[in-house]
Design an enzyme around this catalytic site. Structure first.
Site, PDB file in Angstrom:
ATOM      1  N   TYR A  16      -0.004   8.891   6.267  1.00 44.03           N
ATOM      2  CA  TYR A  16       0.178   7.798   6.705  1.00 44.03           C
ATOM      3  C   TYR A  16      -1.192   7.242   7.133  1.00 44.03           C
ATOM      4  CZ  TYR A  16       4.636  10.274   8.054  1.00 44.03           C
ATOM      5  OH  TYR A  16       5.831  11.034   7.893  1.00 44.03           O
ATOM      6  N   GLU A  39     -13.496   5.582 -12.287  1.00 47.33           N
ATOM      7  CA  GLU A  39     -12.900   6.708 -12.450  1.00 47.33           C
ATOM      8  C   GLU A  39     -12.357   6.835 -13.973  1.00 47.33           C
ATOM      9  OE1 GLU A  39      -8.846   7.502 -10.456  1.00 47.33           O
ATOM     10  OE2 GLU A  39      -8.448   7.810 -12.401  1.00 47.33           O
ATOM     11  N   ILE A  44     -20.626   9.355  -5.183  1.00 49.94           N
ATOM     12  CA  ILE A  44     -20.019   8.159  -4.736  1.00 49.94           C
ATOM     13  C   ILE A  44     -20.097   7.635  -3.205  1.00 49.94           C
ATOM     14  CG2 ILE A  44     -17.863   6.955  -4.851  1.00 49.94           C
ATOM     15  CD1 ILE A  44     -19.146   7.449  -7.414  1.00 49.94           C
ATOM     16  N   HIS A  68     -10.492  14.959  -6.802  1.00 47.23           N
ATOM     17  CA  HIS A  68      -8.982  15.237  -6.112  1.00 47.23           C
ATOM     18  C   HIS A  68      -8.587  16.541  -6.213  1.00 47.23           C
ATOM     19  CE1 HIS A  68      -9.193  10.844  -7.020  1.00 47.23           C
ATOM     20  NE2 HIS A  68      -9.059  10.926  -5.830  1.00 47.23           N
ATOM     21  N   ASN A  83       0.676  -1.150  -0.023  1.00 45.03           N
ATOM     22  CA  ASN A  83       0.041  -0.037  -0.053  1.00 45.03           C
ATOM     23  C   ASN A  83       0.745   1.250  -0.037  1.00 45.03           C
ATOM     24  OD1 ASN A  83      -2.420  -1.261  -0.280  1.00 45.03           O
ATOM     25  ND2 ASN A  83      -2.659  -1.501   2.052  1.00 45.03           N
ATOM     26  N   HIS A  97     -18.091   0.746  -6.930  1.00 43.86           N
ATOM     27  CA  HIS A  97     -17.162   1.734  -7.170  1.00 43.86           C
ATOM     28  C   HIS A  97     -15.678   1.218  -7.301  1.00 43.86           C
ATOM     29  CE1 HIS A  97     -15.425   5.448  -7.380  1.00 43.86           C
ATOM     30  NE2 HIS A  97     -14.891   5.354  -6.142  1.00 43.86           N
TER      31      HIS A  97
HETATM   32  N1  GLN Z   1     -17.926   5.717  -0.569  1.00 45.66           N
HETATM   33  C1  GLN Z   1     -16.553   6.101  -0.502  1.00 45.66           C
HETATM   34  C2  GLN Z   1     -16.373   7.588  -0.384  1.00 45.66           C
HETATM   35  O1  GLN Z   1     -17.345   8.194  -1.110  1.00 45.66           O
HETATM   36  C3  GLN Z   1     -15.772   5.499  -1.515  1.00 45.66           C
HETATM   37  C4  GLN Z   1     -14.151   6.022  -1.543  1.00 45.66           C
HETATM   38  C5  GLN Z   1     -13.293   5.610  -2.273  1.00 45.66           C
HETATM   39  O2  GLN Z   1     -13.681   4.674  -3.382  1.00 45.66           O
HETATM   40  N2  GLN Z   1     -11.947   5.235  -2.000  1.00 45.66           N
HETATM   41  O3  GLN Z   1     -15.791   8.087   0.311  1.00 45.66           O
HETATM   42 ZN    ZN Z   2     -13.046   6.186  -5.175  1.00 44.09          ZN
END
Ligand code: GLN
Ligand code: ZN
Length: 763
Positions: free
Chosen positions: A525, A674, A440, A703, A123, A650
């Site tokens: 982190y 995405e 989302i 983002h 990660n 998602h």
């Molecule tokens: N449901 C989460 C959100 O909206 C999905 C986050 C993600 O995919 N990293 O924050």
């Molecule tokens: Zn996401």
């Protein structure tokens, strides 16, 4: 002659996240470069001393970083794209700009960050160097030498850790100015002299031993690089201090054929992730002069090493190779583990006795080496006892979960009807318009939310008051979505600290650390939960929030869950059960949650799986096995839903052209991906592979605080509709909004709804 111990690398963050604090305050212009240097010098000193105190023979240096060690490697060899060098910034600021971008419009500076990628199957993210025929390699500040000297002044002799030239190029990408089809590896000849100079400098400074990391050797592509390895290491060995060539995270496989003949001092192999290569490697190196470094103490897990078992393994190698041709080591750098267990205050003594973080692992390699040299210490005896106690604990399996898992059949993995029939039922049940708009899941996590949660955790806010505050937030989010005119609503996830931890905290089988931070990238982190035993759900986890949100509105509500594969991949898994078993146990818990949400009248349920791709094994030959249980786990958690309930999933990182069949096999009703970076190739894949269910290609990048215009989103929809079916097209952003502010969220979502209205009128 004695068997030596080694540590391949250590966390860079400091025991109390000192490095994060120091760099972030520098970024905020609150402290100077000198302040920053003074602060991190302390961290480096403490790090070396604490490893030396454990009695480790080979102590790493040069692996420290303010941002990313791969980015540092690019800077050392001057692989710096011109847009950064001509900015007029200092070398330090150039490095930070490459890692995280820099915007100072009044000074005419608007630099994007370079791309980041996952470091193998971990990660951790590294910055991907950009290489082209115009890259002017030269030796900049030799940070490996500087850190070596810094440690030397403290009286500590270290082994510099250098990223190998072949891995460096193999993980780089072609810069924008490179001709089509350009391969960074073709720059090897011009990079090599820089490495010669670098290593020569180390040798001249009195360095006896270097560690050169070539983890590309555990990837499929490493197998075809035999000629490059032979040539490069012949050249380097002529000038270099003695070289330990390290590989980690996987098996050497066919690469072993040429690795065994390289003119280096030692080869390091990972026996944590790839224990099966032991016999083969020992046999292959036996007729050579190579020293074999055994990566026995895991650099990736947080479990105490079974020193007795490790000792037996090392003795087997010693029997073949001799005492002085065997080194015992961590399997990889320890940067993937938290700094030290001694900071933990809330774990029970029993839990503490199971675990081992970076510093404790240093202890383990040292104790192991001592035992191999005939010194069985008290620490060794204690380890044997702790391991025995843990084995005893492991017997306590949860038979209800085990039995339930054993009884799973194919039928449990299948929705009761195929997509077309489900679609018809959902059209009626949800009543969504064409081009439904949705998000989302998360909405801005404001400071007020975080403060309330912090107070609640400290006991300064009662559970009741905390939940009331979160309910208010849910109401705000629902009203907001109604006002924007969104169609399929969410509750906004204000009650979640993190999409994995939130579920872990409510499931049986997890424990949590106080300070178990692990670097994800730069100054970010994470604190992964630890799975310690069989996982089960003790009651509904999310239902009350979704139900409450649903009660506030006439619009359909979408429940929000994190999928089993993502929970597993973003936790520390247990070592006494396979990942498959752990994933399926998680899936069963989520399956019950899906059923409960459905029974509570929630009409759509999204099960997020952003981490499905990153869990892919390093070797393609191992992919199918992983994908099979990953897909089965997802289906196990969702297939319980009735046809009328719309199952969404998602994926943030949608780089799955090569695993598309498996994504399709998840059998979701709607998938959001995405796609804001105009990846039409992926959209085309959906079409070519006959994916006919719902799809919501993210129309803008969350983002960035930038507000997308209606025009640009319309353009995207237009292009995508040349490929996709208008009747299965959802309109949504590309990920959750939790890191955004409310102002830009409102403007962006208004434009998003405007785009949907236009689409309905047009198609
Ligand atoms: N449901 C989460 C959100 O909206 C999905 C986050 C993600 O995919 N990293 O924050
Ligand atoms: Zn996401």
């Amino acid at each position: 002659m004695a068997t030596k111990s080694a540590v391949l690398g250590f966390p860079r963050i400091g025991p109390n996240r000192e490095v994060k604090k120091a760099v972030e305050s520098y970024w905020a212009f609150k402290t100077s470069a000198e302040d920053l240097e003074a602060a991190v010098k302390q961290v480096r000193k403490q790090r070396w001393q604490s490893i030396a105190d454990k009695g480790v023979d080979s102590i790493p240096s040069g692996d420290f970083t303010l941002y990313d060690h791969f980015l540092d490697a690019a800077n050392v060899v001057n692989a710096i794209p011109e847009r950064y060098t001509k900015s007029g910034l200092s070398a330090l600021d150039i490095a930070f700009a490459m890692g995280r971008g820099r915007q100072q419009l009044d000074k005419g500076i608007d630099l994007h960050a370079m791309e980041m990628k996952k470091w193998f199957d971990s990660n951790y993210h590294f910055v991907v160097p950009e290489i082209s025929p115009s890259t002017q390699f030269k030796l900049n500040k030799n940070k490996y030498l500087d850190e070596y000297n810094e440690a030397k002044e403290l009286g500590i002799t270290t082994r510099p850790v250098v990223i190998g030239p072949i891995t460096f190029l193999a993980l780089s990408k072609a810069a924008r100015d490179a001709p089509a089809g350009y391969e960074p590896l073709s720059a090897l000849d011009s990079l090599l002299p820089v490495y010669v100079e670098l290593l020569q400098q180390l040798k001249d400074a009195g360095v006896e031993h270097v560690q050169i990391d070539e983890p590309v050797l555990v990837q499929d592509k490493g197998e075809s690089l035999g000629a490059e390895f032979a040539k490069v290491y012949k050249k380097l060995s002529e000038v270099s201090p003695k070289i330990t060539l390290t590989t980690y995270f996987g098996r050497l496989g066919k690469s072993l054929d040429f690795v065994k003949d390289l003119p280096v001092y030692a080869v390091h192999i990972d026996l944590d992730r790839a224990a099966q290569q032991f016999d083969e490697v020992v046999a292959a190196v036996k007729p050579t002069k190579l020293v074999l470094s055994l990566g026995l103490v895991s650099g990736r897990s947080i479990w105490k090493n079974d020193l007795k078992a490790s000792k037996e393994k090392a003795e087997k190698a010693i029997a073949e190779l001799g005492q002085d041709r065997v080194v015992v080591s961590t399997s990889s750098s320890l940067l993937h583990t938290p700094v030290t267990l001694t900071s933990e205050t809330r774990l029970t003594d029993e839990q503490m006795s199971w675990l081992s973080f970076a510093l404790e692992k240093c202890d383990e390699v040292a104790v192991l080496a001592k035992a191999l040299n005939g010194n069985t210490t008290e620490a060794f005896e204690k380890n044997t006892k702790d391991i025995a106690a843990r084995r005893e604990f492991e017997r306590n399996s949860d038979s209800a979960v085990r039995d339930r898992l054993a009884a799973i059949t194919e039928k449990d993995l299948k929705r009761s009807e195929e997509f077309p029939a489900r679609r018809a039922a959902q059209v009626e049940y949800l009543g969504l318009p064409k081009f439904p708009t949705t998000t989302i899941g998360s909405f801005p996590q404001t400071k007020e939310i975080r403060v309330a949660r912090a107070k609640f955790n400290k006991g300064e806010l009662s559970k009741e008051d905390y939940e009331k505050a979160m309910e208010q937030e849910v109401e705000t989010v629902v009203r907001f979505q109604e006002k924007c005119g969104l169609d399929l609503l969410v509750h906004g996830e204000p009650e979640r600290n993190d999409m994995v931890q939130y579920f872990g905290e409510q499931l049986n089988g997890f424990i949590f650390t106080q300070l178990g931070w692990v670097q994800s990238y730069g100054s970010r982190y994470v604190r992964p939960p630890i799975i310690v035993s069989d996982v089960s759900r003790s009651g509904p986890m999310t239902v009350r929030w979704s139900k409450y949100a649903d009660s506030l509105t006439k619009s359909p509500m979408k429940g929000m869950l994190t999928g089993p594969v993502t929970i597993l991949n973003w936790s520390f898994p247990r070592a006494d059960a396979s990942r498959e078993v752990q994933c399926k146990q998680l899936a069963l818990a989520l399956r019950d949650e899906v059923a409960d949400l459905e029974a509570a009248g929630i009409k759509a349920i999204q099960v997020d799986e952003p981490a499905i791709r990153e869990g892919l094994p390093l070797r393609k030959a191992d992919w199918d096995n992983y994908l099979e249980w990953a897909v089965a786990s997802f289906r196990l958690s969702t297939a319980v839903a009735e046809s009328k309930t719309q199952i969404h999933s998602h994926f943030c990182y949608s780089d799955f052209n090569d695993i598309f069949a498996h994504i399709k096999a998840l059998d979701t009703d709607v998938i959001s991906i995405e796609a804001s970076k105009a990846d039409m190739k992926l959209i085309q894949t959906f079409k070519n592979e006959g994916y006919n269910s719902g799809i919501g290609p993210g129309l803008y990048d969350i983002h960035s605080p930038r507000v997308p215009s209606e025009e640009e989103m319309k353009e995207k929809v237009k292009t995508m509709l040349e490929i996709l079916d208008a009747n299965n097209f959802f309109i949504n952003p590309d990920c959750g909004l939790k890191t955004r502010g409310w102002t830009e969220t409102e403007q962006s979502l208004n434009n998003l709804v405007g785009t949907a209205k236009w689409a309905r009128a047009t198609y």
